[in-house]
Structures are given as C-alpha cells and as structure tokens.
Design a protein around this motif. Structure first.
Motif: not given
Length: 308
Positions: A87-110
């Motif tokens: 299946e095709y999931v329009p998305s970014r990998s979590l790795y790409d999100v961290i690299v591009a946007d920086g660390p997630l908040t605790p709530a988002h990480t949860a």
C-alpha cells in the motif's frame, strides 16, 4: 511497466536493500508503493540468494498482518529481480521528520509511540518479531497515521536458531542488548527498540549514538543510556524500556497506560513495575493486613464479653 500492470512513476525512498517507487496499479486504478530489491554485482551468489530469501520473508510476514499500523502487502513479483507491492502511504519516515523538523515534543512522541505499539502488538499476537524497529522504518502519514514498515528482518517466535550472520543485522543504535549478547529475538527486544526509537524522536539522537559501530555496541552492552534532556514525562517509561534486563522491561499494556495521558498533554500516573516478586509481596501484605483485621475484631469481641 512491471508485470504488465504496475507503472513506476517516481522514486520515493531507498536503502541498503534497494529502492521504493511510487507506482500506478493500472488494473485497479490506485497508487501503490513498489519495493525493488537490488543486489550489487559484487555480491556473491550466496549473498544474492540471501536477499531473495529476505524479500520473500518480508512479503510473507507482512501479508499475514492486517492492522492499520502495519504497512499492507499486496503482491510479490519476480522479473530479473524481486519486487514487493505494498500500500502507498503518503508520508515521511520518522527519521526524515526528525532530521527536517527537529525533535518531537513529548506529547507528539507519545502519539507516535502509541501507533508503533499497536502495530507491534498486532505482530507479536501473530508470533512475529520485527527485529528492525527504528526511525527509518516508521512512517508518519500526512494524516497523522503511524505505520510500521520493512519486515525484511522479521522472524516468527517459533523459528529455530538464527544463522550466525543474522544475529547483528540491523542498526546497532536500535538493537537490544540481548541480541548483541546471545542473539535473542523476543517481543521484549522489539520493545527495547521501541524505547530507543522514541528516545531518538524526543531527544533528536539515539540513546547510544557513538562515532563508530564498535563504540555503539560497546556502550550498549556496558553503559546506561545517554542522559535525557527533552523527554520530560516520557523519561521514566523510556528508562524502563531501555533496561538492559528484558525481564524488567514493562509489558506492552503498561507502556500503553503510560503513553496515553502523555499523548493528550497530561501527566502520567506513576506505574508500579510489573514484577512477579512485587506482586507476591503485595499478596503477602494483603494477607497480613487481613489477618490483623480479623485478629483485631476477635479481640474486640472478647473485650465486649460476647465470647465469655
């Protein structure tokens, strides 16, 4: 055009095993993701065969799982090389999100952790151990959906001993210590990798990130995780998930109870470790308290003269 049906449109990802394409399924009129498994020319024949074996294992394992937090496998094809249709999931990998946007908040990480945990629980119920949980294998959909992907290293809980070369396959920063020690693969090893992945999501780096693989493995087997500075309310559950002793790690249900309030911006209630010794002590304490209560009641009856 692959197999007269799947029209490759653009590359959307790549890794050590090959390339992933966005493709059009001309028969059903939908978009799909197609993983092209490539083998370099210098790879010996047994290495080429191993890649085909892993491709089949990934397709068969993924096909037996039907869960919204696990990528769905539609088909496997053989031309001059293997292809997996997903299946095709329009998305970014979590790795790409961290690299591009920086660390997630605790709530988002949860919230990401709850999606990952749901996918892992579905896999574990089916007897499947993922063995390669890491930010690169977690998709964050544009609609917020969290999807586990790449079951190429997965094994079934009832499988026999792994081949020697399989023991340390994966990303060293996200491999559980017991896999390094003795090659163990259990649900607890996936939960350790879940903890390491969530640590990376909230802290921006893996808990045992070192300049070399040897340094990472040495730290993994002998040192505590690097101090957390951004995890906040996530820190206690991450510490427990990253416990070097798999018997002391929390069960999936307990992890979920920790993550749910954090995901909604609340403080989690302190959770008692799910330890059989502590449960036994609790039963003893309750029995003693009951005995004291009965003894007190009997003494009061004697004092009142009812048993005179």
């Amino acid at each position: 055009m692959i197999a007269g049906r799947y029209r490759l449109r653009q590359a959307i990802g790549s890794g050590g095993m090959g390339q992933v394409w966005l493709a059009a399924d001309d028969m059903l009129g939908r978009d799909v993701a197609v993983k092209e498994v490539l083998s370099p020319d210098w790879l010996p024949a047994d290495g080429q065969f191993d890649r085909v074996r892993r491709t089949l294992r990934e397709a068969r394992t993924g096909a037996c799982l039907n869960h919204p937090n696990v990528v769905q496998i539609h088909d496997i094809l053989h031309t001059d090389r293997p292809w997996i249709v997903m299946e095709y999931v329009p998305s970014r990998s979590l790795y790409d999100v961290i690299v591009a946007d920086g660390p997630l908040t605790p709530a988002h990480t949860a919230r990401v952790g709850l999606g990952m945990l749901a996918g892992l629980r579905a896999a574990h119920r089916a007897g499947v151990i993922h063995r390669d949980v890491k930010p690169q294998n977690v998709l964050i959909g544009h609609d917020g959906r969290v999807v586990l992907t790449d079951f190429g290293l997965a094994v079934h809980a009832g499988d026999g001993p792994m081949a020697p070369g399989d023991v340390l396959i994966g990303s060293p920063q996200y491999i559980a210590p017991e896999r390094v020690r003795d090659g163990a693969s259990t649900p607890a090893t996936d939960l350790w990798s879940l903890g390491a992945t969530l640590y990376a999501a909230v802290e921006g780096r893996a808990p045992y990130q070192r300049p070399t693989t040897a340094g990472t493995l040495a730290a993994l087997t002998a040192e505590p995780p690097d101090p957390m500075r951004r995890a906040g309310p996530l820190a206690p559950v991450l510490e427990r998930l990253l416990d070097r002793d798999p018997a002391r790690r929390p069960a999936a249900g307990e992890v979920e109870r920790w993550l749910l309030p954090i995901a909604s911006g609340q403080q989690p209630r302190a959770a008692a470790p799910d330890d059989p010794v502590l449960r036994r002590l609790t039963r003893i304490q309750l029995a003693v308290a009951g005995f004291v209560l009965v003894a007190t009641a009997v003494a009061a009856l004697f004092a009142s003269g009812q048993f005179a």
